[in-house]
Design a protein around this motif. Structure first.
Motif, PDB file in Angstrom:
ATOM      1  N   SER A  74      -2.762  -6.964   5.985  1.00 48.45           N
ATOM      2  CA  SER A  74      -1.972  -8.205   5.200  1.00 48.45           C
ATOM      3  C   SER A  74      -0.670  -7.005   5.200  1.00 48.45           C
ATOM      4  O   SER A  74       0.449  -8.702   5.344  1.00 48.45           O
ATOM      5  N   HIS A  75      -0.682  -5.718   4.657  1.00 46.57           N
ATOM      6  CA  HIS A  75       0.801  -5.345   4.995  1.00 46.57           C
ATOM      7  C   HIS A  75       1.532  -5.130   6.514  1.00 46.57           C
ATOM      8  O   HIS A  75       2.496  -4.448   6.579  1.00 46.57           O
ATOM      9  N   GLU A  76       1.058  -5.071   7.768  1.00 42.10           N
ATOM     10  CA  GLU A  76       1.375  -5.034   8.633  1.00 42.10           C
ATOM     11  C   GLU A  76       1.912  -6.792   9.192  1.00 42.10           C
ATOM     12  O   GLU A  76       2.518  -6.441  10.031  1.00 42.10           O
TER      13      GLU A  76
ATOM     14  N   LYS B  71      -5.018  -7.322   1.166  1.00 38.87           N
ATOM     15  CA  LYS B  71      -5.584  -5.638   0.784  1.00 38.87           C
ATOM     16  C   LYS B  71      -6.465  -5.310   0.157  1.00 38.87           C
ATOM     17  O   LYS B  71      -7.446  -4.469   0.329  1.00 38.87           O
TER      18      LYS B  71
ATOM     19  N   LYS C 273       9.291 -13.094   1.825  1.00 37.27           N
ATOM     20  CA  LYS C 273       9.988 -12.347   2.210  1.00 37.27           C
ATOM     21  C   LYS C 273      10.922 -12.197   3.450  1.00 37.27           C
ATOM     22  O   LYS C 273      11.960 -11.904   3.984  1.00 37.27           O
TER      23      LYS C 273
END
Length: 244
Positions: free
Chosen positions: A29-31, A230, A56
Motif C-alpha cells: 500500500s505504501h508504494e 499494509k 493525498k
C-alpha cells in the motif's frame, strides 16, 4: 502470469475478448502513491481507501477525476463528521485546535457506538480504521484552510468537490469497482486487492462479489497493480497466489 489468467480463475465461464494478457505486479500500500502517473485508474471495493488516496493526491496538487455521483458520496462522508452549524462556522487560525479536537472526540464516540454490537476484535479494528481516516481528514481540512484560504468547512468541501472533477486527460481517475464497469485505462491500481472477493453468506451476494472481482482485474489494457493493504500484506487470497 498475466491479468487474463487471473480473470479466468475468477470466472472460468466467461470467455473474455481480450487477447493480450496484461502485465501483473503486486505492490504494498505504501508504494502506490509514488507509482501513480497521469491517466492511471485507481479502483477499490470500498470508498474509504479511495478517500484517503484522493486527499493525498489533492495535497500534492495532482489532478483527480471521479464520477460526479461518487464525488457527492465523498462529500457526504465528510459532512457526516460535522453538525450543520460546524459546516458553516467561520474559522480563524486561533480556533482550529479546539474546533477540530471537539470534532475528533465526538466522532470517536460515534464510532464506538456504531460498532457496539459487533465482535470486540472486529470492533477494535473498525474503530481504529474509522479514527485513522477521521484524523487524516482533519489534517486535510487544516491544510486546506491555509492553502486555499477558505474559512468554513462548507467552502473547503465546495472547492474539493470541484477539484475532484477535473476533466483533463492527465487526471488520475478514482472509482469504486462497482462504478468502474465500462472504464478501461492502460494502467490500473486495485487497492486492498487482498480483500477480494469480499466474504458473503447469501449465494447471490457471493456471485456479486465474484463478478466485482472479475471487473476489477479486467479494467487494464496493459498493466494491473494488485495493491495489498499494509496490515494484511501477507494474506493474499490463496486461490490467486499461484497466478500472481
Amino acid at each position: 502470469t498475466k491479468a487474463i489468467d487471473i480473470a479466468k480463475k475468477i470466472r472460468e465461464d466467461i470467455k473474455g475478448f481480450k487477447k493480450e494478457g496484461g502485465v501483473v505486479e503486486v505492490l504494498q500500500s505504501h508504494e502506490v502513491l509514488r507509482r501513480l502517473k497521469p491517466g492511471d485508474l485507481v479502483i477499490c471495493r470500498f470508498r474509504d481507501p479511495l478517500r484517503l488516496i484522493a486527499m493525498k493526491l489533492v495535497n500534492k496538487n495532482i489532478k483527480v477525476h471521479m464520477h460526479p455521483d461518487e464525488v457527492q458520496e465523498f462529500i457526504g462522508d465528510y459532512k457526516a463528521y460535522f453538525t450543520p452549524g460546524e459546516l458553516r462556522k467561520k474559522l480563524n487560525e486561533g480556533m482550529l485546535e479546539e474546533f477540530f479536537a471537539n470534532i475528533e472526540q465526538r466522532n470517536i464516540k460515534r464510532f464506538e457506538k456504531d460498532f457496539a454490537n459487533v465482535d470486540s476484535a472486529i470492533k477494535s479494528v473498525k474503530v481504529k480504521e474509522a479514527t485513522n481516516l477521521l484524523r487524516e481528514s482533519i489534517d486535510f481540512f487544516r491544510l486546506k484552510f491555509i492553502d486555499w484560504q477558505l474559512n468554513t468547512i462548507d467552502s473547503i468541501l465546495l472547492r474539493l468537490k470541484e477539484t475532484l472533477q477535473y476533466l483533463g486527460d492527465d487526471a488520475i481517475k478514482i472509482s469504486t469497482i462497482h462504478r468502474s464497469k465500462g472504464l478501461e485505462e492502460n494502467r490500473v491500481f486495485i487497492l486492498e486487492y487482498n480483500k477480494l472477493p469480499v466474504p458473503r453468506v447469501r449465494q447471490w451476494e457471493i456471485e456479486q462479489e465474484r463478478n466485482l472481482h472479475y471487473v476489477a482485474v479486467t479494467r487494464s489494457k496493459q498493466e494491473v497493480y494488485l495493491c495489498l493493504e499494509k496490515r494484511e500484506e501477507d494474506e493474499v487470497d490463496e486461490k490467486d497466489e499461484e497466478a500472481i
